[in-house]
Design a protein around this motif. Structure first.
Motif: not given
Length: 135
Positions: A94-122
């Motif tokens: 299973s995978y999580l894909a995210v499309l963003t605009d060019e002004h996104v905070d890459a660190g914030l996206v990465g952290a939010a995705m890691r949190d999401m992976v923990v939440r949905i992985g279970a």
């Protein structure tokens, strides 16, 4: 067969609401089937899921060339004119894909995705297919 416990829609919406610049989120199986989505249209989410299946396979093939790698893809980031594409492994198959605009905070996206992976992985299991059947 994809096994899901409850709807993930609220979790995907939460990621989009908490990270400015996120346009579309798709959860997919390794064989390119859309499991859940937020933003964009269903047909676009299906196309993205199918493309991600090929991309994760390519990333795994490249990973095998890295000494001491277990060959598993964890994160792919692609910078595209006008935005970014992120693909992160959730659980086996299973995978999580995210499309963003060019002004996104890459660190914030990465952290939010890691949190999401923990939440949905279970909540998500997508066993590999053999002869067109799950399991």
């Amino acid at each position: 067969m994809i096994q899901q416990l409850g709807s993930m829609d609220w979790m995907l919406k939460d990621l989009a609401d908490n990270v400015p610049g996120v346009h579309q989120i798709v959860v997919l199986s390794a064989d390119g089937l859309r499991i859940a989505r937020h933003g964009g249209d269903p047909d676009g989410a299906d196309r993205l899921a199918a493309a991600c299946a090929g991309l994760q396979s390519l990333a795994a093939a490249v990973a095998t060339e890295i000494p001491d790698s277990d060959g598993r893809m964890r994160l792919v980031v692609i910078e595209i004119t006008g935005g970014y594409f992120y693909l992160m492994a959730v659980s086996t198959g299973s995978y999580l894909a995210v499309l963003t605009d060019e002004h996104v905070d890459a660190g914030l996206v990465g952290a939010a995705m890691r949190d999401m992976v923990v939440r949905i992985g279970a909540h998500l299991a997508s066993p590999p297919r053999h002869d067109g059947k799950a399991g």
